[in-house]
Design an enzyme around this catalytic site. Structure first.
Site, PDB file in Angstrom:
ATOM      1  N   PRO A  88       0.718  -1.427  -0.005  1.00 35.18           N
ATOM      2  CA  PRO A  88      -0.146  -0.117  -0.116  1.00 35.18           C
ATOM      3  C   PRO A  88       0.680   1.266   0.063  1.00 35.18           C
ATOM      4  O   PRO A  88       0.332   2.381  -0.383  1.00 35.18           O
ATOM      5  CB  PRO A  88      -0.825  -0.217   1.367  1.00 35.18           C
ATOM      6  N   GLU A 115       0.313  -7.789   8.359  1.00 30.16           N
ATOM      7  CA  GLU A 115       0.529  -6.247   8.685  1.00 30.16           C
ATOM      8  C   GLU A 115       1.482  -5.808   7.952  1.00 30.16           C
ATOM      9  O   GLU A 115       1.893  -4.583   7.840  1.00 30.16           O
ATOM     10  CB  GLU A 115       0.626  -6.337  10.191  1.00 30.16           C
ATOM     11  N   ARG A 153      -0.471  -7.478 -21.534  1.00 29.79           N
ATOM     12  CA  ARG A 153      -0.877  -7.023 -22.825  1.00 29.79           C
ATOM     13  C   ARG A 153      -0.111  -6.106 -23.515  1.00 29.79           C
ATOM     14  O   ARG A 153      -0.486  -5.761 -24.949  1.00 29.79           O
ATOM     15  CB  ARG A 153      -2.173  -6.019 -22.135  1.00 29.79           C
ATOM     16  N   ASP A 168      -5.832   2.186 -26.544  1.00 25.51           N
ATOM     17  CA  ASP A 168      -6.604   2.125 -25.376  1.00 25.51           C
ATOM     18  C   ASP A 168      -6.736   3.593 -24.844  1.00 25.51           C
ATOM     19  O   ASP A 168      -5.844   4.419 -25.071  1.00 25.51           O
ATOM     20  CB  ASP A 168      -5.842   1.422 -24.254  1.00 25.51           C
TER      21      ASP A 168
HETATM   22  C1  9D3 Z   1      -4.114  -3.657   8.374  1.00 24.17           C
HETATM   23  C2  9D3 Z   1      -2.843  -3.331   7.883  1.00 24.17           C
HETATM   24  N1  9D3 Z   1      -2.914  -1.831   7.515  1.00 24.17           N
HETATM   25  C3  9D3 Z   1      -2.521  -0.964   8.890  1.00 24.17           C
HETATM   26  C4  9D3 Z   1      -2.498   0.401   8.374  1.00 24.17           C
HETATM   27  C5  9D3 Z   1      -1.893  -1.660   6.539  1.00 24.17           C
HETATM   28  C6  9D3 Z   1      -2.070  -2.796   5.366  1.00 24.17           C
HETATM   29  C7  9D3 Z   1      -0.802  -3.696   5.365  1.00 24.17           C
HETATM   30  C8  9D3 Z   1      -1.081  -4.527   4.311  1.00 24.17           C
HETATM   31  C9  9D3 Z   1      -2.953  -2.733   4.569  1.00 24.17           C
HETATM   32  C10 9D3 Z   1      -3.204  -3.673   3.552  1.00 24.17           C
HETATM   33  C11 9D3 Z   1      -2.415  -4.573   3.408  1.00 24.17           C
HETATM   34  C12 9D3 Z   1      -2.565  -5.665   2.450  1.00 24.17           C
HETATM   35  N2  9D3 Z   1      -2.238  -4.927   0.802  1.00 24.17           N
HETATM   36  C13 9D3 Z   1      -1.222  -4.973   0.134  1.00 24.17           C
HETATM   37  O1  9D3 Z   1      -0.285  -5.866   0.647  1.00 24.17           O
HETATM   38  C14 9D3 Z   1      -1.390  -4.270  -1.109  1.00 24.17           C
HETATM   39  C15 9D3 Z   1      -2.162  -3.252  -1.459  1.00 24.17           C
HETATM   40  C16 9D3 Z   1      -3.269  -2.845  -1.178  1.00 24.17           C
HETATM   41  O2  9D3 Z   1      -3.960  -3.253  -0.056  1.00 24.17           O
HETATM   42  N3  9D3 Z   1      -3.835  -1.765  -1.518  1.00 24.17           N
HETATM   43  C17 9D3 Z   1      -3.661  -1.266  -2.635  1.00 24.17           C
HETATM   44  N4  9D3 Z   1      -2.600  -1.933  -3.561  1.00 24.17           N
HETATM   45  C18 9D3 Z   1      -1.725  -2.916  -2.714  1.00 24.17           C
HETATM   46  S1  9D3 Z   1      -0.424  -3.740  -3.376  1.00 24.17           S
HETATM   47  C19 9D3 Z   1      -0.363  -4.610  -2.013  1.00 24.17           C
END
Ligand code: 9D3
Length: 242
Positions: A88, A115, A153, A168
């Site tokens: 994220p 986490e 793609r 696209d």
């Molecule tokens: C509950 C954990 N969160 C604490 C603030 C942070 C968090 C950690 C890991 C939230 C989601 C995740 C799992 N998500 C991914 O590994 C992830 C992801 C996403 O959640 N949204 C958009 N792109 C991606 S790329 C990897």
């Protein structure tokens, strides 16, 4: 292109890679994908992949050793290969980033879970971090699939006889115009007259205008970046006033 994906849930990748465009691209040897289970790179009896966070707090953190060892077992000694952590906190994925990645002969994708991932994976192993958007997934697997599908793609020969990927809408910078097929009237709802006219110049103008109207209504920020002619800019300004 060769793609390696590291994950704790390899089964999640079964269906996307055995369907449609992917399946064909793999069969034609335009792309190869290897899925690696991070758990296979542990050495302890319980195949431990995560542990409690130093300093305390909720949840578990993915241990560095299995991830480092998995990457080291698949990575060639030479050449710079993108080693991408799906997280994220990564840079926001886009068509532009997909185009960049498509120029490499290899990609290594690491899917995080729980986490988080031990920070030393970011600091000393990966060289890119990607997020697919501001919403919460349970892990990086679906994000990895989005990245891989978008990149594949773009590889020469993958789309075959279909339209060029350069057509696209996100490449042209506008949303697409409305599409219709038969019947000409469905439940009393008619297809726009102009599309039945056979006048190709008029049809092309209408579609272009619709694309601009739609983009202005739904994604106005795209128009700032779009490559528009002077004539198109004038139409945008006219629409903005009305
Ligand atoms: C509950 C954990 N969160 C604490 C603030 C942070 C968090 C950690 C890991 C939230 C989601 C995740 C799992 N998500 C991914 O590994 C992830 C992801 C996403 O959640 N949204 C958009 N792109 C991606 S790329 C990897």
């Amino acid at each position: 292109m060769h793609i390696d994906i590291l994950t704790l849930f390899p089964q999640m990748f079964d269906s996307p890679f055995s369907t449609g465009i992917f399946k064909r691209a793999i069969e034609r040897k335009l792309v190869s994908v290897n899925i690696h289970n991070i758990r296979d790179y542990t050495h302890d009896k319980h195949h431990t992949v995560d542990d409690y966070p130093y300093g305390g707090g909720a949840g578990m953190v993915l241990k560095p050793e299995p991830i480092f060892e998995a990457v080291e077992s698949i990575k060639p000694e030479s050449g710079e290969v993108p080693i991408i952590l799906l997280t994220p906190q990564g840079r926001l994925f886009s068509q532009q980033i997909a185009l960049e990645l498509s120029k490499h002969g290899r990609l290594i994708l690491i899917c995080g879970r729980y986490e988080g991932v031990d920070e030393r994976v970011r600091s000393y192993l990966v060289n890119d971090e990607i997020s697919i958007g501001d919403y919460v997934l349970s892990g990086g697997e679906l994000a990895a699939m989005v990245v891989v599908e978008t990149v594949v793609r773009l590889l020469p020969g993958v789309l075959g006889s279909e339209v060029s990927p350069l057509d696209d809408s996100h490449v042209a910078g506008l949303l697409e115009y409305p599409q219709y097929t038969r019947p000409a009237v469905y439940r009393g709802w008619s297809v726009p007259e102009v599309l039945l006219s056979g006048n190709h110049a008029q049809i092309s103008n209408w579609r272009h205008e619709q694309a601009i109207i739609r983009t202005l209504e739904r994604r106005p920020e795209l128009l700032d970046k779009a490559n528009l002619s002077e004539e198109e800019r004038q139409l945008v300004n006219k629409l903005k006033q009305s």
